[in-house]
Structure formats: structure tokens, C-alpha cells
Design an enzyme around this catalytic site. Structure first.
Site, PDB file in Angstrom:
ATOM      1  N   TYR A  33      51.143  38.447  45.262  1.00 19.16           N
ATOM      2  CA  TYR A  33      50.267  37.709  44.359  1.00 19.16           C
ATOM      3  C   TYR A  33      49.298  38.656  43.663  1.00 19.16           C
ATOM      4  O   TYR A  33      49.041  38.535  42.465  1.00 19.16           O
ATOM      5  CB  TYR A  33      49.490  36.637  45.126  1.00 19.16           C
ATOM      6  CG  TYR A  33      48.521  35.867  44.249  1.00 19.16           C
ATOM      7  CD1 TYR A  33      48.956  34.807  43.468  1.00 19.16           C
ATOM      8  CD2 TYR A  33      47.177  36.232  44.187  1.00 19.16           C
ATOM      9  CE1 TYR A  33      48.076  34.121  42.641  1.00 19.16           C
ATOM     10  CE2 TYR A  33      46.293  35.549  43.367  1.00 19.16           C
ATOM     11  CZ  TYR A  33      46.749  34.493  42.603  1.00 19.16           C
ATOM     12  OH  TYR A  33      45.872  33.821  41.779  1.00 19.16           O
ATOM     13  N   SER A 115      34.520  35.327  38.408  1.00 21.54           N
ATOM     14  CA  SER A 115      35.587  34.536  37.823  1.00 21.54           C
ATOM     15  C   SER A 115      35.285  33.045  37.916  1.00 21.54           C
ATOM     16  O   SER A 115      34.711  32.574  38.910  1.00 21.54           O
ATOM     17  CB  SER A 115      36.907  34.830  38.547  1.00 21.54           C
ATOM     18  OG  SER A 115      37.926  33.934  38.143  1.00 21.54           O
ATOM     19  N   TYR A 137      36.882  30.302  31.693  1.00 15.92           N
ATOM     20  CA  TYR A 137      38.074  29.716  31.104  1.00 15.92           C
ATOM     21  C   TYR A 137      37.670  28.392  30.458  1.00 15.92           C
ATOM     22  O   TYR A 137      36.997  27.572  31.091  1.00 15.92           O
ATOM     23  CB  TYR A 137      39.150  29.430  32.167  1.00 15.92           C
ATOM     24  CG  TYR A 137      39.828  30.641  32.729  1.00 15.92           C
ATOM     25  CD1 TYR A 137      40.629  31.463  31.937  1.00 15.92           C
ATOM     26  CD2 TYR A 137      39.687  30.961  34.075  1.00 15.92           C
ATOM     27  CE1 TYR A 137      41.264  32.565  32.471  1.00 15.92           C
ATOM     28  CE2 TYR A 137      40.324  32.064  34.622  1.00 15.92           C
ATOM     29  CZ  TYR A 137      41.110  32.863  33.810  1.00 15.92           C
ATOM     30  OH  TYR A 137      41.740  33.964  34.342  1.00 15.92           O
ATOM     31  N   THR A 163      37.754  34.429  28.575  1.00 14.89           N
ATOM     32  CA  THR A 163      39.141  34.909  28.621  1.00 14.89           C
ATOM     33  C   THR A 163      40.014  34.018  27.750  1.00 14.89           C
ATOM     34  O   THR A 163      40.040  32.803  27.939  1.00 14.89           O
ATOM     35  CB  THR A 163      39.666  34.918  30.060  1.00 14.89           C
ATOM     36  OG1 THR A 163      38.862  35.809  30.844  1.00 14.89           O
ATOM     37  CG2 THR A 163      41.115  35.372  30.110  1.00 14.89           C
ATOM     38  N   LYS A 237      37.571  38.409  26.189  1.00 17.51           N
ATOM     39  CA  LYS A 237      38.515  39.219  26.965  1.00 17.51           C
ATOM     40  C   LYS A 237      39.947  38.799  26.627  1.00 17.51           C
ATOM     41  O   LYS A 237      40.250  37.611  26.568  1.00 17.51           O
ATOM     42  CB  LYS A 237      38.252  39.024  28.456  1.00 17.51           C
ATOM     43  CG  LYS A 237      39.122  39.849  29.388  1.00 17.51           C
ATOM     44  CD  LYS A 237      38.650  39.669  30.823  1.00 17.51           C
ATOM     45  CE  LYS A 237      39.437  40.520  31.801  1.00 17.51           C
ATOM     46  NZ  LYS A 237      40.826  40.045  31.972  1.00 17.51           N
ATOM     47  N   SER A 259      42.542  44.032  26.646  1.00 13.69           N
ATOM     48  CA  SER A 259      43.140  43.694  27.929  1.00 13.69           C
ATOM     49  C   SER A 259      44.430  42.917  27.746  1.00 13.69           C
ATOM     50  O   SER A 259      44.533  42.092  26.837  1.00 13.69           O
ATOM     51  CB  SER A 259      42.158  42.826  28.744  1.00 13.69           C
ATOM     52  OG  SER A 259      42.774  42.263  29.888  1.00 13.69           O
ATOM     53  N   HIS A 261      45.466  41.432  30.634  1.00 13.81           N
ATOM     54  CA  HIS A 261      45.329  40.681  31.887  1.00 13.81           C
ATOM     55  C   HIS A 261      46.101  41.354  33.023  1.00 13.81           C
ATOM     56  O   HIS A 261      46.637  40.696  33.915  1.00 13.81           O
ATOM     57  CB  HIS A 261      45.817  39.236  31.705  1.00 13.81           C
ATOM     58  CG  HIS A 261      45.004  38.229  32.471  1.00 13.81           C
ATOM     59  ND1 HIS A 261      43.807  37.741  32.025  1.00 13.81           N
ATOM     60  CD2 HIS A 261      45.216  37.611  33.676  1.00 13.81           C
ATOM     61  CE1 HIS A 261      43.319  36.871  32.893  1.00 13.81           C
ATOM     62  NE2 HIS A 261      44.158  36.789  33.908  1.00 13.81           N
ATOM     63  N   ARG A 264      49.550  40.112  33.630  1.00 15.06           N
ATOM     64  CA  ARG A 264      49.732  38.783  34.207  1.00 15.06           C
ATOM     65  C   ARG A 264      49.798  37.689  33.149  1.00 15.06           C
ATOM     66  O   ARG A 264      49.926  36.509  33.492  1.00 15.06           O
ATOM     67  CB  ARG A 264      48.588  38.487  35.189  1.00 15.06           C
ATOM     68  CG  ARG A 264      48.496  39.485  36.319  1.00 15.06           C
ATOM     69  CD  ARG A 264      47.277  39.269  37.181  1.00 15.06           C
ATOM     70  NE  ARG A 264      47.482  38.234  38.179  1.00 15.06           N
ATOM     71  CZ  ARG A 264      47.842  38.467  39.437  1.00 15.06           C
ATOM     72  NH1 ARG A 264      48.042  39.707  39.847  1.00 15.06           N
ATOM     73  NH2 ARG A 264      48.003  37.485  40.297  1.00 15.06           N
ATOM     74  N   ASP A 292      40.447  46.982  30.287  1.00 18.32           N
ATOM     75  CA  ASP A 292      40.981  46.882  31.635  1.00 18.32           C
ATOM     76  C   ASP A 292      42.494  46.983  31.578  1.00 18.32           C
ATOM     77  O   ASP A 292      43.078  47.062  30.507  1.00 18.32           O
ATOM     78  CB  ASP A 292      40.498  45.614  32.347  1.00 18.32           C
ATOM     79  CG  ASP A 292      41.137  44.324  31.835  1.00 18.32           C
ATOM     80  OD1 ASP A 292      42.202  44.355  31.172  1.00 18.32           O
ATOM     81  OD2 ASP A 292      40.567  43.256  32.092  1.00 18.32           O
ATOM     82  N   GLY A 294      45.450  48.754  34.353  1.00 17.34           N
ATOM     83  CA  GLY A 294      46.130  50.005  34.646  1.00 17.34           C
ATOM     84  C   GLY A 294      45.276  51.125  35.184  1.00 17.34           C
ATOM     85  O   GLY A 294      45.809  52.179  35.553  1.00 17.34           O
ATOM     86  N   ARG A 316      42.620  45.227  40.049  1.00 14.47           N
ATOM     87  CA  ARG A 316      43.429  45.313  41.268  1.00 14.47           C
ATOM     88  C   ARG A 316      42.827  46.258  42.301  1.00 14.47           C
ATOM     89  O   ARG A 316      42.815  45.964  43.499  1.00 14.47           O
ATOM     90  CB  ARG A 316      44.857  45.731  40.929  1.00 14.47           C
ATOM     91  CG  ARG A 316      45.728  44.601  40.395  1.00 14.47           C
ATOM     92  CD  ARG A 316      47.169  45.044  40.250  1.00 14.47           C
ATOM     93  NE  ARG A 316      48.032  43.956  39.828  1.00 14.47           N
ATOM     94  CZ  ARG A 316      48.242  43.629  38.543  1.00 14.47           C
ATOM     95  NH1 ARG A 316      47.634  44.316  37.572  1.00 14.47           N
ATOM     96  NH2 ARG A 316      49.044  42.617  38.230  1.00 14.47           N
TER      97      ARG A 316
END
Length: 371
Positions: A33, A115, A137, A163, A237, A259, A261, A264, A292, A294, A316
Site C-alpha cells: 500500500y 492530510s 481534498y 490536491t 498540489k 507533483s 502524487h 499514485r 515531490d 521520487g 514515502r
């Protein structure tokens, strides 16, 4: 959920080591996930490949004794350009969830971005964080969207990060193949006070995607409405196009995050790093851009700054460090990334962030070491 350590493992030597350590500790479904992405994960791979194929050309004989990593971002002086990205459902990997990450950010004087889908109420996270932004969101009910904004304002968040690239997402094939679903106890608690949105009925011939999922997707008018009702600076974003960046800048968006995401959202879009220079050229030198997707090291941060970012968000790696050693791990990650950035700056001849310019970059598309 694995048992987190109360110390930093001795084999954590660099920031990217947290990824390996978390892979050794997390169970399959939870790991996939966090580590996975949408579709065939082409964009996920492209994000790290873009940094690997970007090389540095250092300057010689530069004075470094007055060096620092300070910057001014949205009117605040920050000691370094490393923010913790909004990552959902952090209790998946640690019982304290976002509280631990926010405490780590406060200890390292980093900005924490909460978030909408956090597993701790935004108000409680705000008490643990010193510098804090809230990620939003859009909700199907505008009243719910606006109430989230008001809660963030009352809690002391200093910016709103909207976002816009994940209104609908392609499923993660690796999660589908596993049949993974979030455990019942992992909840987006910021949304639990509100009634669930009504089920949308479709007519014969309607598309589940267009007339279903996308019926409540935000538009430019919705963003303008939100900005007219928000007292905080609005950061958008999910930007990957120069024309979108210019339009957002023109309507008064305070800053933007380049970005995808973390791979994702739409699989097959380019790496965030690869589109950054064109977006920087479109918005001009003085407009705030973050990046963001990577980033695994301080040298990656250096490359992002050289190609046009003012600051970066860590996603991550944040969760990997949280899974390994809780708040201590996230704080150590932030310190390590900052030290790696400073080391790269010193070796490249950059005493300040302003010295990190595009002429320090040598890009190679084939991954071979340049001579």
C-alpha cells in the site's frame, strides 16, 4: 503493523536506507500500500529514475564558511527546504500515526503537512506540530469542504494545500491482486463528523466514471470559490503542465507543488522532476514552487532545487522512517536529509540555496555516468 524500534538501527547510514529497513519490517499488504502506485507503476519508477539520470557539475574554490540552508517561503523564514508531505493513514505503520511524524517535524523545525485523510484529527496534529499546513481534498458537499477549511484555520494551520490530481485514481494492480483493503480501525477521522455523501443514481447509458465518480470533481470555478472563502494562502498540489501553472498563478494561488502524487494518480505521466524546469520558466523566477515524488536523498533535494524548486516534500521516506523508529526515525530522517543536502551543497560549491542554479546540472537520458 510492525513493532517500531526505540533506537536508530546501526545500518541506517543514509536517508534512503529507511526504505530498505521498512521493507524488512512491514507485512506485505501494508508495505505494498505504501510502496506501490497506480497502474503498471511506470510513473513510480520514472520518478526515481529521473533523479538517477540527473548529474551534478560542481563549482570549484568557493567559500563555504558562511553557508546555510535558510529560505523564505510564504512569508516565513525556514531553516531548511524540507517539508513532510501529506500522507494518509499513518496509523497503518505506527500506533501514534501522524502525531509522531508531527512531533518529529517540530523537533527538526520542519513544516508538517496534515492530510485530510489522517488517522488523527487535524486539531490534535496541530497541537503537536510547530510549522503546519493542511492538505485539502474537495468534498462532494461544499459545506463540508468549507468546514474543513474553517477547522484548519481555527487550529492554526498557516497554509491550505489543495490536491487536485487525484479526484479519481487508477487502482493499484498489486493491491488488487493481493485483495488488500484498509483495516477497519484505519479511518479518515477528519471526515467522520460529516454524513456520507448520498449515492449518485445513474441513468441508463451513463458512465460510472464520467457521470458517476467525476460528477463532483472540482473545476476552476470551484477553486476560485474556495479561494474567495479561505483566509489562508492557497497552495495547489498536483501540477504537471506549464499552462496550468500559469493559470493558477494568474488567479492568485500562492504557491504550487509540482507533483504526480508519487505515481499514485495517473500512471504514465512524466516524472515530476522532468517537468519542473518548464514550469519554473512559465511562472518566473520569484514564484514559489515545491516538488515531490521520487526524492530519496539530500542530493535529490539539491537536484530539485537546481531545476527550479524552492522546497521539497518528503512522502514515502517519511512513512518508511515512521515504520522503522517512530518519531525518532522521522526526526533522524529529516536531520540526515538536511546533512546530505548540506554536504552536496558544500561539494558543489553552493553556500546558500540561492547558489543552487541550473548550470550545476548535467542531464543524461541513458543513465550512463558522464565523462
Amino acid at each position: 503493523m510492525s513493532h517500531t524500534l526505540s533506537h536508530i538501527p546501526p545500518d541506517i547510514l543514509v536517508a534512503r536506507d529507511y526504505e530498505r529497513a521498512a521493507h524488512e519490517r512491514l507485512e506485505g499488504g501494508v508495505l505494498d500500500y505504501i510502496a506501490g502506485a497506480s497502474g503498471d507503476e511506470r510513473t513510480l519508477r520514472a520518478n526515481t529514475q529521473a533523479f538517477a539520470q540527473t548529474w551534478l557539475r560542481p563549482r570549484l574554490l568557493r567559500a563555504m564558511t558562511q553557508g546555510h540552508t535558510q529560505l523564505n517561503l510564504l512569508g516565513q523564514v525556514l531553516p531548511h527546504p524540507i517539508l513532510l508531505a501529506p500522507v494518509a493513514y499513518q496509523k497503518l505503520v505506527h500506533p501514534q500515526g501522524e502525531i509522531a511524524s508531527a512531533q518529529a517535524a517540530a523537533a527538526m523545525d520542519a513544516c508538517f503537512v496534515t492530510s485530510t485523510l489522517s488517522t488523527i484529527p487535524l486539531e490534535e496534529i496541530a497541537q503537536a506540530a510547530s510549522r503546519k499546513w493542511f492538505q485539502l481534498y474537495f468534498q462532494p458537499d461544499p459545506a463540508v469542504t468549507l468546514d474543513l477549511v474553517r477547522r484548519a484555520e481555527r487550529a492554526g494551520y498557516s497554509a491550505l494545500v489543495v490536491t487536485l490530481d487525484t479526484t479519481i485514481k487508477a487502482p493499484s494492480l498489486r493491491l488488487q491482486r493481493q485483495g488488500f483493503v484498509l483495516p477497519n480501525e484505519i479511518q479518515a477521522v477528519n471526515l467522520t463528523p460529516y454524513p456520507p455523501p448520498p449515492t449518485r443514481s445513474l441513468n441508463e447509458g451513463d458512465s460510472v466514471i464520467f457521470q458517476g465518480f467525476m460528477a463532483d470533481a472540482p473545476t476552476w470555478d470551484d477553486l476560485a470559490w474556495l479561494m474567495s472563502h479561505c483566509q489562508l494562502p492557497v497552495v495547489v498540489k498536483g501540477v504537471l503542465r506549464a499552462d496550468d501553472a500559469q493559470a493558477l498563478q494568474a488567479m492568485g494561488v500562492a504557491a504550487q507543488v509540482v507533483s504526480n502524487h508519487g505515481g499514485r494518480a495517473l500512471d504514465g505521466v512524466p516524472a515530476s522532476l522532468s517537468v519542473l524546469p518548464a514550469i519554473r520558466a512559465a511562472v518566473g523566477a520569484d514564484y514559489p514552487l515545491l516538488l515531490d515524488s521520487g526524492i530519496r536523498s539530500g542530493s535529490d533535494i539539491f537536484k530539485a532545487l537546481a531545476l527550479g524548486a524552492n522546497a521539497v516534500l518528503i512522502g514515502r521516506l517519511q512513512v518508511y522512517a515512521l515504520a522503522v523508529a517512530g518519531a525518532l526515525g522521522v526526526a533522524h530522517l529529516l536531520r540526515t536529509l538536511r546533512e546530505e543536502l548540506e554536504l552536496c551543497m558544500a561539494q558543489a560549491g553552493c553556500a546558500t540555496l540561492a547558489d543552487i542554479t541550473p548550470d550545476l546540472i548535467h542531464s543524461s537520458g541513458n543513465g550512463d555516468t558522464p565523462c
